[in-house]
Design a protein around this motif. Structure first.
Motif, PDB file in Angstrom:
ATOM      1  N   PHE A 154      37.115  51.286  42.632  1.00 18.42           N
ATOM      2  CA  PHE A 154      37.523  52.651  43.006  1.00 18.42           C
ATOM      3  C   PHE A 154      38.322  53.312  41.879  1.00 18.42           C
ATOM      4  N   GLY A 155      37.787  53.216  40.660  1.00 18.55           N
ATOM      5  CA  GLY A 155      38.446  53.851  39.530  1.00 18.55           C
ATOM      6  C   GLY A 155      39.765  53.207  39.145  1.00 18.55           C
ATOM      7  N   GLY A 156      39.948  51.945  39.480  1.00 21.74           N
ATOM      8  CA  GLY A 156      41.182  51.239  39.157  1.00 21.74           C
ATOM      9  C   GLY A 156      42.247  51.301  40.226  1.00 21.74           C
ATOM     10  N   ALA A 157      41.967  51.987  41.345  1.00 21.82           N
ATOM     11  CA  ALA A 157      42.956  52.077  42.422  1.00 21.82           C
ATOM     12  C   ALA A 157      43.183  50.719  43.079  1.00 21.82           C
ATOM     13  N   LEU A 158      42.165  49.876  43.068  1.00 16.13           N
ATOM     14  CA  LEU A 158      42.260  48.531  43.633  1.00 16.13           C
ATOM     15  C   LEU A 158      41.786  47.536  42.577  1.00 16.13           C
ATOM     16  N   GLU A 159      42.536  46.470  42.412  1.00 13.91           N
ATOM     17  CA  GLU A 159      42.186  45.467  41.415  1.00 13.91           C
ATOM     18  C   GLU A 159      42.431  44.075  41.994  1.00 13.91           C
ATOM     19  N   TYR A 160      41.509  43.161  41.739  1.00  9.74           N
ATOM     20  CA  TYR A 160      41.709  41.782  42.193  1.00  9.74           C
ATOM     21  C   TYR A 160      41.477  40.815  41.038  1.00  9.74           C
ATOM     22  N   LYS A 161      42.082  39.650  41.158  1.00  8.44           N
ATOM     23  CA  LYS A 161      42.044  38.636  40.110  1.00  8.44           C
ATOM     24  C   LYS A 161      41.962  37.269  40.768  1.00  8.44           C
ATOM     25  N   LEU A 162      41.042  36.414  40.310  1.00 11.97           N
ATOM     26  CA  LEU A 162      40.816  35.103  40.910  1.00 11.97           C
ATOM     27  C   LEU A 162      40.655  34.053  39.827  1.00 11.97           C
ATOM     28  N   GLY A 163      41.140  32.836  40.091  1.00 13.13           N
ATOM     29  CA  GLY A 163      40.935  31.740  39.153  1.00 13.13           C
ATOM     30  C   GLY A 163      42.168  30.881  39.010  1.00 13.13           C
ATOM     31  N   ARG A 164      42.294  30.263  37.834  1.00 13.24           N
ATOM     32  CA  ARG A 164      43.499  29.495  37.510  1.00 13.24           C
ATOM     33  C   ARG A 164      44.426  30.417  36.727  1.00 13.24           C
ATOM     34  N   ILE A 165      45.613  30.639  37.300  1.00 10.94           N
ATOM     35  CA  ILE A 165      46.500  31.691  36.795  1.00 10.94           C
ATOM     36  C   ILE A 165      47.944  31.160  36.760  1.00 10.94           C
ATOM     37  N   PRO A 166      48.676  31.328  35.658  1.00 15.32           N
ATOM     38  CA  PRO A 166      50.121  31.083  35.684  1.00 15.32           C
ATOM     39  C   PRO A 166      50.801  32.221  36.462  1.00 15.32           C
ATOM     40  N   LEU A 167      51.728  31.891  37.332  1.00 17.82           N
ATOM     41  CA  LEU A 167      52.392  32.927  38.124  1.00 17.82           C
ATOM     42  C   LEU A 167      53.065  33.986  37.255  1.00 17.82           C
ATOM     43  N   SER A 168      53.575  33.556  36.098  1.00 19.36           N
ATOM     44  CA  SER A 168      54.292  34.499  35.234  1.00 19.36           C
ATOM     45  C   SER A 168      53.369  35.522  34.583  1.00 19.36           C
ATOM     46  N   ASP A 169      52.064  35.368  34.720  1.00 14.88           N
ATOM     47  CA  ASP A 169      51.149  36.387  34.195  1.00 14.88           C
ATOM     48  C   ASP A 169      51.301  37.718  34.935  1.00 14.88           C
ATOM     49  N   ASP A 170      51.586  37.660  36.234  1.00 18.09           N
ATOM     50  CA  ASP A 170      51.540  38.858  37.058  1.00 18.09           C
ATOM     51  C   ASP A 170      52.813  39.132  37.849  1.00 18.09           C
ATOM     52  N   VAL A 195      58.576  24.625  42.137  1.00 15.20           N
ATOM     53  CA  VAL A 195      57.720  25.322  43.107  1.00 15.20           C
ATOM     54  C   VAL A 195      57.026  26.548  42.513  1.00 15.20           C
ATOM     55  N   TRP A 196      57.535  27.066  41.407  1.00  9.07           N
ATOM     56  CA  TRP A 196      56.968  28.274  40.784  1.00  9.07           C
ATOM     57  C   TRP A 196      56.536  27.873  39.376  1.00  9.07           C
ATOM     58  N   TYR A 197      55.241  27.921  39.106  1.00 12.30           N
ATOM     59  CA  TYR A 197      54.713  27.397  37.850  1.00 12.30           C
ATOM     60  C   TYR A 197      54.399  28.534  36.872  1.00 12.30           C
ATOM     61  N   ASN A 198      55.181  28.598  35.816  1.00 15.19           N
ATOM     62  CA  ASN A 198      54.940  29.554  34.745  1.00 15.19           C
ATOM     63  C   ASN A 198      53.986  28.962  33.712  1.00 15.19           C
ATOM     64  N   TRP A 199      53.567  29.789  32.764  1.00 16.54           N
ATOM     65  CA  TRP A 199      52.841  29.345  31.574  1.00 16.54           C
ATOM     66  C   TRP A 199      53.594  28.182  30.951  1.00 16.54           C
ATOM     67  N   PRO A 200      52.950  27.105  30.513  1.00 23.55           N
ATOM     68  CA  PRO A 200      51.520  26.905  30.334  1.00 23.55           C
ATOM     69  C   PRO A 200      50.811  26.265  31.531  1.00 23.55           C
ATOM     70  N   VAL A 201      51.521  26.066  32.640  1.00 18.61           N
ATOM     71  CA  VAL A 201      50.885  25.476  33.829  1.00 18.61           C
ATOM     72  C   VAL A 201      50.166  26.579  34.604  1.00 18.61           C
ATOM     73  N   SER A 202      48.999  26.259  35.112  1.00 20.40           N
ATOM     74  CA  SER A 202      48.267  27.213  35.945  1.00 20.40           C
ATOM     75  C   SER A 202      47.929  26.561  37.273  1.00 20.40           C
ATOM     76  N   GLN A 203      47.549  27.382  38.241  1.00 19.43           N
ATOM     77  CA  GLN A 203      47.131  26.905  39.549  1.00 19.43           C
ATOM     78  C   GLN A 203      46.054  27.827  40.085  1.00 19.43           C
ATOM     79  N   TRP A 204      45.281  27.328  41.030  1.00 20.15           N
ATOM     80  CA  TRP A 204      44.285  28.183  41.673  1.00 20.15           C
ATOM     81  C   TRP A 204      45.011  29.257  42.472  1.00 20.15           C
ATOM     82  N   GLY A 205      44.504  30.467  42.385  1.00 17.22           N
ATOM     83  CA  GLY A 205      45.151  31.542  43.117  1.00 17.22           C
ATOM     84  C   GLY A 205      44.409  32.854  43.000  1.00 17.22           C
TER      85      GLY A 205
END
Length: 232
Positions: A154-170, A195-205
């Protein structure tokens, strides 16, 4: 880890990305370009050509030294050095495959070195709350740090992200160049790393973001909180 094994791991991490770029262009040698954006220059235009087709890659290195000139739990002076290599590939899937406003990214990291905070500055029985070398941590190993797909709708109004992601990315992000971890980004992971994994650790999310034309946004993320993600 021996120096030879460390160099071998770093080389494997870097070379693992390069075959993925082969379908779009051949890498041509070029002289160093101190005045440009990259240490190895534009490779006679190859890097720019790849970017136009939607392929961007990056090889990076960070090294940090610290020394306790005076004081600490163990007052004998010590110079400690820690570093990180990373190799990443970013694909603009709209340019490459016609997938509207979609991106894919994969990043490998390799950390190595010594921890002045743990070895000299704090009492081992009590531990510390931060580190004077933010690049040290989560083991001297090679990790899959990013492997995600992201798409705007919708022109960038909604965005989703899936995969292995460090929490500190977003989440809890802050642009920072401080070497002291306590002054950097991703503080929830710096202070509650169990409990909160920053870079360089990633998790499914996954993460969903809703934003307006003024770029005000609301986002929600759901992540796998699995201690095995910390396992080297």
């Amino acid at each position: 880890m021996t120096r030879k094994r460390f160099r071998a791991r770093a080389l494997v991490a870097a070379l693992a990305i390069l075959p993925l770029c082969a379908p779009w262009a051949a890498v041509r040698a070029a002289p160093l370009d101190p005045g440009g954006d990259y240490a190895l220059g534009d490779w006679a235009g190859t890097r720019t050509d790849l970017a136009r087709q939607g392929v961007r890659f990056d090889l990076g290195y960070v090294g940090e030294m610290a020394h306790n000139l005076s004081g600490g739990f163990r007052e004998d002076g010590r110079l400690a050095y820690a570093d990180q290599f990373h190799a990443s590939l970013s694909l603009d899937l709209e340019r490459l495959a016609g997938v509207n406003d979609a991106d894919f990214k994969v990043t490998l990291t390799n950390r190595n070195g010594e921890n002045l905070t743990g070895e000299r500055l704090v009492d081992p029985a009590t531990g510390g709350v931060s580190s004077v070398q933010e690049v040290f941590g989560r083991g001297n190993v090679t990790r899959l740090t990013q492997l995600w797909f992201q798409q705007g709708l919708f022109g960038g109004a909604l965005e989703y992200k899936l995969g292995r992601i460090p929490l500190s990315d977003d989440f809890a992000t802050l642009e920072s160049r401080f070497q002291n971890l306590y002054l950097g980004s991703g503080q929830p992971g710096n202070q509650a790393g169990a409990v909160w994994y920053n870079w360089p650790v990633s998790q499914w999310g996954g993460r969903v973001k809703v934003q307006d034309a003024a770029r005000r946004y609301l986002q929600l993320g759901v992540f796998d909180q699995n201690p095995e993600n910390l396992d080297p």
